[in-house]
Motif scaffolding. Structure first.
Motif, PDB file in Angstrom:
ATOM      1  N   LYS A 185       0.839  -1.212   0.000  1.00 16.17           N
ATOM      2  CA  LYS A 185       0.000   0.000   0.000  1.00 16.17           C
ATOM      3  C   LYS A 185       0.869   1.256   0.000  1.00 16.17           C
ATOM      4  CE  LYS A 185      -2.142  -0.778   3.812  1.00 16.17           C
ATOM      5  NZ  LYS A 185      -1.412  -1.997   4.235  1.00 16.17           N
ATOM      6  N   GLY A 186       2.026   1.159   0.604  1.00 19.35           N
ATOM      7  CA  GLY A 186       2.927   2.311   0.642  1.00 19.35           C
ATOM      8  C   GLY A 186       3.801   2.413  -0.584  1.00 19.35           C
ATOM      9  N   VAL A 187       4.437   1.293  -0.951  1.00 18.00           N
ATOM     10  CA  VAL A 187       5.373   1.337  -2.067  1.00 18.00           C
ATOM     11  C   VAL A 187       4.659   1.570  -3.401  1.00 18.00           C
ATOM     12  CG1 VAL A 187       5.398  -1.132  -2.601  1.00 18.00           C
ATOM     13  CG2 VAL A 187       7.471   0.205  -2.948  1.00 18.00           C
ATOM     14  N   GLY A 188       3.375   1.185  -3.481  1.00 21.73           N
ATOM     15  CA  GLY A 188       2.644   1.328  -4.740  1.00 21.73           C
ATOM     16  C   GLY A 188       1.638   2.452  -4.757  1.00 21.73           C
ATOM     17  N   LYS A 189       1.680   3.363  -3.802  1.00 25.86           N
ATOM     18  CA  LYS A 189       0.688   4.449  -3.779  1.00 25.86           C
ATOM     19  C   LYS A 189       0.963   5.443  -4.910  1.00 25.86           C
ATOM     20  CE  LYS A 189       3.097   7.179  -0.214  1.00 25.86           C
ATOM     21  NZ  LYS A 189       4.015   6.159   0.324  1.00 25.86           N
ATOM     22  N   PRO A 190      -0.063   6.139  -5.396  1.00 24.57           N
ATOM     23  CA  PRO A 190       0.115   7.082  -6.509  1.00 24.57           C
ATOM     24  C   PRO A 190       0.969   8.282  -6.096  1.00 24.57           C
ATOM     25  CG  PRO A 190      -2.099   7.239  -5.618  1.00 24.57           C
ATOM     26  CD  PRO A 190      -1.473   6.056  -4.957  1.00 24.57           C
ATOM     27  N   PHE A 191       1.491   8.945  -7.114  1.00 21.75           N
ATOM     28  CA  PHE A 191       2.390  10.077  -6.876  1.00 21.75           C
ATOM     29  C   PHE A 191       1.676  11.194  -6.116  1.00 21.75           C
ATOM     30  CE2 PHE A 191       4.695  13.935  -8.405  1.00 21.75           C
ATOM     31  CZ  PHE A 191       5.933  13.628  -7.858  1.00 21.75           C
ATOM     32  N   ALA A 192       0.373  11.339  -6.312  1.00 17.28           N
ATOM     33  CA  ALA A 192      -0.380  12.386  -5.626  1.00 17.28           C
ATOM     34  C   ALA A 192      -0.429  12.166  -4.118  1.00 17.28           C
ATOM     35  CB  ALA A 192      -1.794  12.463  -6.192  1.00 17.28           C
ATOM     36  N   SER A 193      -0.183  10.934  -3.660  1.00 13.39           N
ATOM     37  CA  SER A 193      -0.239  10.617  -2.228  1.00 13.39           C
ATOM     38  C   SER A 193       1.147  10.488  -1.600  1.00 13.39           C
ATOM     39  CB  SER A 193      -1.017   9.314  -2.011  1.00 13.39           C
ATOM     40  OG  SER A 193      -2.334   9.418  -2.493  1.00 13.39           O
ATOM     41  N   ARG A 194       2.144  11.012  -2.285  1.00 10.40           N
ATOM     42  CA  ARG A 194       3.509  10.865  -1.777  1.00 10.40           C
ATOM     43  C   ARG A 194       3.669  11.489  -0.388  1.00 10.40           C
ATOM     44  NH1 ARG A 194       3.103  14.603  -5.637  1.00 10.40           N
ATOM     45  NH2 ARG A 194       4.036  16.683  -5.381  1.00 10.40           N
ATOM     46  N   TYR A 195       4.461  10.797   0.419  1.00 16.78           N
ATOM     47  CA  TYR A 195       4.799  11.204   1.789  1.00 16.78           C
ATOM     48  C   TYR A 195       3.590  11.259   2.724  1.00 16.78           C
ATOM     49  CZ  TYR A 195       9.247  12.245  -0.368  1.00 16.78           C
ATOM     50  OH  TYR A 195      10.434  12.137  -1.070  1.00 16.78           O
ATOM     51  N   LYS A 196       2.516  10.596   2.323  1.00 18.99           N
ATOM     52  CA  LYS A 196       1.368  10.441   3.219  1.00 18.99           C
ATOM     53  C   LYS A 196       1.312   8.972   3.626  1.00 18.99           C
ATOM     54  CE  LYS A 196      -1.273  14.139   0.977  1.00 18.99           C
ATOM     55  NZ  LYS A 196      -2.492  14.475   0.181  1.00 18.99           N
ATOM     56  N   LEU A 197       1.627   8.704   4.878  1.00 18.71           N
ATOM     57  CA  LEU A 197       1.732   7.330   5.337  1.00 18.71           C
ATOM     58  C   LEU A 197       0.398   6.605   5.258  1.00 18.71           C
ATOM     59  CD1 LEU A 197       4.060   7.631   8.460  1.00 18.71           C
ATOM     60  CD2 LEU A 197       4.662   7.094   6.094  1.00 18.71           C
ATOM     61  N   GLN A 198       0.466   5.367   4.799  1.00 24.23           N
ATOM     62  CA  GLN A 198      -0.706   4.507   4.767  1.00 24.23           C
ATOM     63  C   GLN A 198      -0.852   3.813   6.135  1.00 24.23           C
ATOM     64  OE1 GLN A 198      -2.523   4.581   1.661  1.00 24.23           O
ATOM     65  NE2 GLN A 198      -1.055   6.264   1.585  1.00 24.23           N
ATOM     66  N   ARG A 199      -1.879   3.015   6.269  1.00 28.88           N
ATOM     67  CA  ARG A 199      -2.140   2.347   7.537  1.00 28.88           C
ATOM     68  C   ARG A 199      -0.999   1.389   7.886  1.00 28.88           C
ATOM     69  NH1 ARG A 199      -5.127  -1.950   9.846  1.00 28.88           N
ATOM     70  NH2 ARG A 199      -5.251  -2.990   7.821  1.00 28.88           N
ATOM     71  N   PHE A 200      -0.672   1.302   9.175  1.00 28.56           N
ATOM     72  CA  PHE A 200       0.438   0.482   9.644  1.00 28.56           C
ATOM     73  C   PHE A 200       0.013  -0.929  10.052  1.00 28.56           C
ATOM     74  CE2 PHE A 200       4.435   2.986  11.003  1.00 28.56           C
ATOM     75  CZ  PHE A 200       4.529   3.536   9.743  1.00 28.56           C
ATOM     76  N   GLY A 201      -1.117  -1.362   9.650  1.00 30.72           N
ATOM     77  CA  GLY A 201      -1.560  -2.706   9.999  1.00 30.72           C
ATOM     78  C   GLY A 201      -2.007  -2.798  11.452  1.00 30.72           C
ATOM     79  N   ARG A 202      -1.940  -4.007  12.011  1.00 32.63           N
ATOM     80  CA  ARG A 202      -2.455  -4.262  13.373  1.00 32.63           C
ATOM     81  C   ARG A 202      -1.374  -4.163  14.442  1.00 32.63           C
ATOM     82  NH1 ARG A 202      -4.855  -8.122  10.120  1.00 32.63           N
ATOM     83  NH2 ARG A 202      -3.355  -9.710  10.789  1.00 32.63           N
TER      84      ARG A 202
END
Length: 343
Positions: free
Chosen positions: A209-226
């Motif tokens: 989810k982080g490595v493949g996020k779009p360029f528009a979402s750069r430097y916005k952390l995705q969820r860290f799981g459980r």
């Protein structure tokens, strides 16, 4: 004759001079030669000049160096490979192969292409286990490899044992490379074993989810799981070190995703960037962005009791604390960056 001792006498009407046998001018030849030699030696001592040895006359030429350190190391490596005299640990990690083959090209990319700056290296322990938690980005996860180089070079040779997704070990060549370079499957059991052995373990909780996020979402952390990584650190009683990477988001600006191709190839996504797949393999060359990697202040876990791992609120709180620490560091570094390519 009474006047025999006079200096002159008359012989046959002629006056003759009597010259003493050893008087002045009648010295023995040996004495004259000895006296002359003595005078020459004294004159030589008075006018003596320093004697300069002929260059190289009395010097022993140093023995030529047969092999350089690099050549000797290479020959030792080849000999060990041929004889089988090398060690692989229970996870398949080959330290000698990693140092001799894998790290040099990655270090060239690290120093010459991305020109990585590191901060907070004093937070990396020189011994003992620790869990490094980092943001993840870049379309292709080069950030994990660059972090491994930073850890190795800044700690004097310690290896970062990364926890990878299942897909990493399912790809034939990639999986073998990952195992031999110290990566292992991202599961609690392996993570705890490595941490208890005193290893530095790396985890990237955002995953694909982080490595493949779009360029528009750069430097916005995705969820860290459980928060499974927090549980592993609590059980092992090791510190957690937040890691923030700047620069990886822009190496492959992901503009789109060809989902049909991704499903056909069994990939989580098939990226479309400004240069890939339009330019083919040429478009797979990463952009030479300027990177920075910051190792944050460690978060201690050894002060919690043995039952802390069973407290879901504590696990959630630590997970959120680490995520917030990384996010704030990213924003701070971005506010100080003047250029994507010059830093």
């Amino acid at each position: 004759m009474d006047d025999f001792e006079s200096e002159a006498e008359t012989v046959g009407g002629a006056e003759a001079r009597v010259i003493p046998l050893h008087g002045p001018g009648r010295e023995k030849p040996e004495a004259v030669a000895a006296e002359q030699d003595l005078r020459e030696e004294e004159a030589a001592r008075e006018n003596a000049a320093p004697v300069v040895a002929f260059p190289g006359a009395d010097q022993v030429a140093p023995a030529p160096e047969v092999l350089s350190d690099a050549a000797r190391s290479a020959l030792t490596f080849i000999r060990d490979r041929l004889t089988g005299d090398y060690t692989v640990d229970e996870f398949g990690f080959d330290a000698e192969l990693t140092d001799a083959v894998f790290l040099p090209p990655l270090r060239a990319l690290y120093k010459k292409w991305f020109r990585v700056d590191t901060y907070g290296v004093e937070n990396l322990p020189v011994s003992g286990g620790a869990l490094l938690v980092s943001n993840h980005s870049g379309t292709i996860p080069l950030d994990s490899l660059m972090t491994a180089v930073a850890v190795h070079d800044e700690t004097g040779g310690r290896h970062l044992r990364g926890l990878g997704a299942d897909l990493v070990f399912q790809v034939p060549l990639v999986g073998s490379f990952a195992r031999k370079s110290g990566q292992t499957l991202a599961c609690h059991a392996d993570a705890e074993r490595l941490l208890r052995k005193g290893e530095l373990v790396g985890v990237w909780p955002e995953g694909f989810k982080g490595v493949g996020k779009p360029f528009a979402s750069r430097y916005k952390l995705q969820r860290f799981g459980r928060g499974g990584f927090v549980s592993a650190a609590l059980r092992a009683g090791v510190p957690i070190i937040p890691v923030s990477v700047i620069g990886a988001e822009e190496i492959y600006p992901k503009l789109g995703d060809i989902k049909v191709l991704a499903r056909m190839l069994g990939l989580p996504y098939f990226p479309v960037t400004p240069f890939f797949p339009m330019l083919g393999l040429l478009g797979a060359i990463p952009l030479p962005t300027k990177w920075s990697i910051e190792f944050g202040e460690p978060i201690a876990t050894d002060s919690y009791g043995p039952d802390a791992v069973d407290d879901p609120m504590l696990v959630f709180q630590l997970t959120d604390q680490i995520r917030e620490s990384i996010q704030q560091t990213l924003y701070q570094r971005l506010s100080q960056r003047k250029s994507v390519f010059r830093g």
